[in-house]
Structures are given as C-alpha cells and as structure tokens.
Design an enzyme around this catalytic site. Structure first.
Site, PDB file in Angstrom:
ATOM      1  N   CYS A   1      -1.412   1.416   4.894  1.00  0.00           N
ATOM      2  CA  CYS A   1      -1.814   2.544   5.722  1.00  0.00           C
ATOM      3  C   CYS A   1      -2.394   3.672   4.910  1.00  0.00           C
ATOM      4  O   CYS A   1      -2.393   3.662   3.680  1.00  0.00           O
ATOM      5  CB  CYS A   1      -0.645   3.059   6.557  1.00  0.00           C
ATOM      6  SG  CYS A   1       0.613   3.886   5.581  1.00  0.00           S
TER       7      CYS A   1
ATOM      8  N   GLY B   1      -6.107   0.716   6.847  1.00  0.00           N
ATOM      9  CA  GLY B   1      -5.363   0.284   8.020  1.00  0.00           C
ATOM     10  C   GLY B   1      -6.271   0.195   9.220  1.00  0.00           C
ATOM     11  O   GLY B   1      -6.917   1.184   9.577  1.00  0.00           O
TER      12      GLY B   1
ATOM     13  N   ASN C   1       3.204   6.427   4.161  1.00  0.00           N
ATOM     14  CA  ASN C   1       2.566   5.316   3.448  1.00  0.00           C
ATOM     15  C   ASN C   1       3.530   4.853   2.373  1.00  0.00           C
ATOM     16  O   ASN C   1       3.906   5.636   1.501  1.00  0.00           O
ATOM     17  CB  ASN C   1       1.246   5.789   2.822  1.00  0.00           C
ATOM     18  CG  ASN C   1       0.576   4.699   2.005  1.00  0.00           C
ATOM     19  OD1 ASN C   1       0.831   3.515   2.179  1.00  0.00           O
ATOM     20  ND2 ASN C   1      -0.290   5.100   1.095  1.00  0.00           N
ATOM     21  N   GLY C   2       3.939   3.605   2.423  1.00  0.00           N
ATOM     22  CA  GLY C   2       4.853   3.078   1.415  1.00  0.00           C
ATOM     23  C   GLY C   2       5.804   2.060   1.994  1.00  0.00           C
ATOM     24  O   GLY C   2       5.593   1.520   3.080  1.00  0.00           O
TER      25      GLY C   2
ATOM     26  N   TYR D   1      -8.387  -2.952  -6.075  1.00  0.00           N
ATOM     27  CA  TYR D   1      -8.785  -3.450  -4.759  1.00  0.00           C
ATOM     28  C   TYR D   1      -8.699  -2.439  -3.622  1.00  0.00           C
ATOM     29  O   TYR D   1      -9.624  -2.302  -2.839  1.00  0.00           O
ATOM     30  CB  TYR D   1      -7.937  -4.680  -4.408  1.00  0.00           C
ATOM     31  CG  TYR D   1      -8.222  -5.267  -3.057  1.00  0.00           C
ATOM     32  CD1 TYR D   1      -9.424  -5.920  -2.802  1.00  0.00           C
ATOM     33  CD2 TYR D   1      -7.304  -5.160  -2.020  1.00  0.00           C
ATOM     34  CE1 TYR D   1      -9.697  -6.466  -1.549  1.00  0.00           C
ATOM     35  CE2 TYR D   1      -7.564  -5.700  -0.776  1.00  0.00           C
ATOM     36  CZ  TYR D   1      -8.759  -6.348  -0.541  1.00  0.00           C
ATOM     37  OH  TYR D   1      -9.032  -6.872   0.687  1.00  0.00           O
TER      38      TYR D   1
END
Length: 556
Positions: free
Chosen positions: A80, A106, A181-182, A322
């Site tokens: 996300c 996301g 986020n995580g 990436y």
C-alpha cells in the site's frame, strides 16, 4: 545518504512556538462507529458523545481482482501507499492526486478521510483504482484542510471493502483516522491479548490492533497515546493519523517502509510514501520521517517526538529494486540511479556476447538501460506492454499457451528475430513467468536468450509489508542458479551479486534490510506469516488469481 535515526525527545521543526495541548484526549472505547449501525457494544462510554463520524463507501465489494489463471509467477508485491495533508483548503483533491501517483503501490482499494470545518471526520472508501473510487461529486463530500489517504492491495469478495483504509474510530471526546503501510509480526499475539481483555474487532486488519492499543493507553496528550501504542508493535509500519485538529505521521524504529515529508508553497505540510506523490501536487521534498519518529502537525506547526530509538535502521532494499517509481527519492537515494547502476554492475560482472538488450517492462527498463550503456549494446523495446487489459477477461475454450503473459506482453519480432538477446528483469520469484517470457522470445525468433536479474536471488519470504510466497515456493531457495536457468529455459542466467550490491551502497549498506536475500530477519517473526490462498500474483499486472482468501490477511 545514511538514514537518520530519531533520538531527541522533542524537536521544533519550524519557527512557530511549541504549545502544549490544553485539552486532553479522552479514553477511546469504541470500535468503528458507523451511521445507522447496530447498537454499540456495552463497553462504549456514553458519558459524553463522540464527535460525528461520517462513513460512506464506493465501488463494488465483489470487484474481481485479477485473471482466473492461477499457474503464473508472482513478483514481490508492495501492499500500500499512504498520504497525509495538513493546511490546504483542497486537501481531499490533493490527496486524491497524490494517491493516483502512488497507484503502483496498491490497486485494489482506496480511501480518503478529511476533517470538515465543524470537526467532523468524513471518509469515503471503495474497491478499485483511485479513479474508480473517486469522482467530482465524491470529492465534494470531503471538505476540509486536513486529509489522509490510502491505496492498497487486498482480497476478493464481500469482506474486502471493510478492510479498505483509512479506518475511522470514534471515542468519547473525538475521532481518529489512520492509514498504515507495513506489517506487524506480532499482530496475532497482540490481537489475542486485546480480545482476552474485551476488545471487539470489526476487521481482519492489523491496523485495527493499533487503534485498540491507542484506546487502552492512558498517556496524554493524544500523540503520546500513539507513542505508547507503537512501543508495543513489532515489525514494519509507516502510518498517518488524523484527528479533529491534528495530522500525525509515524515510522517504525527500523524504518522498513518509506515515508517522506514535503511542503507546498502555501505552507501546507504533506506526508507520502514516495516523493513522486509530492511532485504531482507541487510539494517540495524536505526530508524523510526518521526511523522511530512521530511528527505532529497542528496550528502551532510541526513537532517531533521519538519512539524507542534504534541505532541501525533496516530499510527495505526492494524499494530500490522494484517497488518505488524510478522518479522517486527513497531513503535519500534516487531510485532511477540505483537501478541504472544495478544494470551497469550486471554488464560488468556477467557480460555476454549479444546483439540487443531488452527489458521486461516496466520494472526492468532502467536496469536494462544501465546494462546497455555499460556493455555498448543498443537497448531496444523487444517487449511491448499493454496497459489496457482489464481486470477480467474471457479466455477461449481452446486454451492458449501462456495466455496471461501474452495478454500483457507482446514481443517485437523485428527486434528479436535472429538476434542474441539479453533480457533484463528486476527479480525472479517462482520462475514460472520467466520461463514463459523466455519461450515468448524464442517463438518470436530470438536466436539466444540471456536472462539478467537486477537483484540477488530471493531465498526467503518477507514479513515486513511485502506479499511474497513462502520460502518453500521461492525457486532460488530450492535450486542453484544453473538449475533455475535450466528451469526457465534461457541460454544463460545471472543475478546481481549480493556482495557487490552492498559494496555499491557503501556506508549505507548496513541501514538496509536484506532478509529476502539472506533469511536473516532484523525483527524475528513471532508467528507464521499469513498467506494468500488461491492463485498467484504478479505486481506489474501480468497475471493473478481470483480465488484469494477473504479478509484473513494483514492490512498493509
């Protein structure tokens, strides 16, 4: 640029005076409050009414996620992106644009929470792309000069919508919204403890654990509740919170996931997962949120508070390989420059006689440019990616081999026919998509196919906010490089050397997490990783499975 850890207890980040909070925040008792919902749990205090929370949803809860073919490879997948904005009258529209810039992080759900002039937290969430969830009329329903937003990957089915963030919770004297986020490695343990003590959960998200920990904290003022809660968390988290008058950003002590701060010309403060979001809304990048730092933004300016300090950050190296866009600055480094250098290293350490260098688009392009520049061989577009394939398609009754890959990637025969081809990709996970790409190139007339991978072999699963298969499913965990080469069918195969990668990073090398390459985890997982069921995924949209488990995931 070395990462900076946060050690001091309070830092003024602007010229405005720091004033202590004069109104203590009260104890948060309620799970999520929604209009016209069922009666509140008995644990909810009624001694004082909560500030209003308006919740609406958008999109189709049964939104199809991907192709029905389930035999393809998956890329490591970022879960996300988050955004926070304080002090701009068009906060919701700026948040919408920033989320659009983070869409690559996301693509299955999006949401925005704003604070109106009468201190009401209003939220709209939905399933799908940002442009599918929001339109002009919906953004008109989100007035105010404070906003947070979230984009995420998620699961299929009716349970998906309730897991789309940001979440909003009501408590006795106010409301709070959060976007995360995580991944919390001690989520299951924390949730069990909270449920044992009477907490009621409305989602299957680890983010809800954070809200409950804030609820049971007796710290004052409110942002100290966040500090208190985060000290109990283990794993990766970059989060933004919003209350009726504050925006709060926090990053875990290891700094696994990125979070940056910028400022618009009108003084509005912006937080985002990547600098590309700042660029789109014309916010100037100022700095990262430091590992272990809490930043509080209100009418008195920006103030800093530290969590437990950690002397050695462990930032995710795959952001540079990436996840992040090439035009972003992540962990103080240009993503474009990193990938270009990775390609140069491959050309230096693993040269091969070839006629043309191509990339697996889009994530392999910059590394391929670096390889071509160093080798002196021209880069050409040997594979054309289609950006117009929908989320579902109808496959003919007579099966087409490598159908999912062919939908997304089209070989250019004029570039490939009779040529010795070097094809550069960012990573190999299971190996099945790589084998299909090699076959696609040979069918287009390539004389030789030499695969070059701009990362070391992935041998271990990630527990810090990246969706990867289990270690047993990773091809490089089961096979040597030569065996992987034989499996994918290329004439040669070479990966970026792990030691050379660290050498390139120099003094900063110790600040990165390499767990996916080594199996050495900075924070030891305390529980089994929650896995997606059903089919496979690939982050760049090549393929994916529709039969994923419903809801039983960590919300990342």
């Amino acid at each position: 640029m070395a990462a900076t850890s946060c050690f001091s207890s309070s830092i003024s980040l602007n010229a405005k005076p720091n004033k202590p909070s004069t109104v203590p925040l009260r104890f948060l008792r309620s799970p999520f409050l929604k209009p016209s919902s069922s009666p509140l749990p008995a644990s909810l205090s009624s001694s004082s009414p909560s500030l209003p929370v308006k919740v609406s949803s958008s999109g189709n809860a049964n939104h199809p996620l991907a192709l029905e073919n389930d035999d393809y490879d998956e890329k490591p997948r970022e879960e996300c992106g988050v955004v926070g904005i304080y002090g701009d009258s068009e906060a919701s529209r700026l948040c919408y644009l920033a989320l659009h810039a983070l869409q690559h992080r996301g693509q299955e759900g999006a949401g925005i929470v704003t604070v109106s002039k009468d201190k009401v937290l209003q939220t709209i969430t939905g399933v799908g792309l940002v442009s599918e969830v929001f339109n002009e009329s919906k953004l008109d329903q989100l007035p105010g000069d404070i906003a947070i937003g979230h984009v995420r990957y998620s699961t299929a089915g009716s349970s998906m919508l309730k897991n789309v963030q940001p979440f909003v919770a009501g408590y006795r004297f106010g409301s709070v919204g959060v976007a995360h986020n995580g991944n919390l490695v001690n989520y299951t343990k924390l949730r069990a403890e909270l449920e044992e003590n009477g907490s009621i959960f409305n989602t299957s998200s680890d983010t809800e654990v954070v809200l409950h920990l804030i609820a049971i904290s007796k710290a004052r003022p409110f942002f100290m509740r966040i500090v208190d809660a985060c000290e109990k968390l283990q794993g990766a988290y970059s989060m933004v919170f919003v209350t009726e008058d504050k925006l709060v950003a926090v990053r875990d002590p290891h700094g696994f996931r990125p979070l940056v701060m910028g400022r618009r010309s009108n003084g509005a403060v912006v937080f985002a997962s990547e600098t590309c979001a700042l660029d789109l809304i014309e916010a100037t990048y100022e700095r990262e949120v430091y590992p272990g730092e809490v930043l509080v933004v209100d009418k008195d300016g920006v103030k800093s508070q530290c969590l437990m300090p950690h002397p050695e950050p462990k930032q995710c190296i795959f952001e540079h390989i990436y996840f992040s866009l090439p035009n972003s600055i992540v962990f103080g480094r240009s993503v474009y420059e990193s990938r270009h250098v990775f390609g140069e290293i491959l050309a230096t350490e693993s040269p091969v006689d070839c006629d043309v260098v191509i990339a697996v688009p889009d994530s392999g392009v910059v590394a391929a440019l670096g390889y071509a520049a160093k080798s002196g061989v021209a880069f050409q577009q040997g594979l054309i990616r289609s950006h117009y394939v929908g989320r579902t398609f109808i496959e003919p009754s007579q099966k087409i081999r490598d159908f999912g890959v062919k939908l997304k990637l089209s070989p250019v025969r004029g570039v490939l026919e009779g040529k010795r081809v070097v094809v550069v990709d960012d990573s190999i996970v299971r190996g099945t998509t790589s084998s299909k790409i090699v076959r696609l190139l040979r069918e287009a007339g390539a004389k030789e196919v030499h695969m070059r991978i701009a990362s070391p072999p992935i041998v271990a699963s990630c527990y810090y906010g990246v969706d990867t298969p289990s270690s047993e499913e990773l091809i490089s965990n089961r096979m040597s490089v030569d065996e992987v080469r034989d499996y994918i069918g290329s004439d040669s195969l070479a990966f970026l050397s792990f030691e050379t990668l660290k050498k390139h990073l120099g003094e900063d090398s110790k600040t990165f997490c390499y767990a996916c390459f080594t199996g050495n985890y900075p924070v030891k997982p305390t529980e089994d990783k929650v896995k997606r069921g059903g089919g496979d995924f690939i982050d760049d949209g090549l393929v994916g499975g529709i039969n994923n488990i419903e809801g039983e995931i960590n919300d990342l």
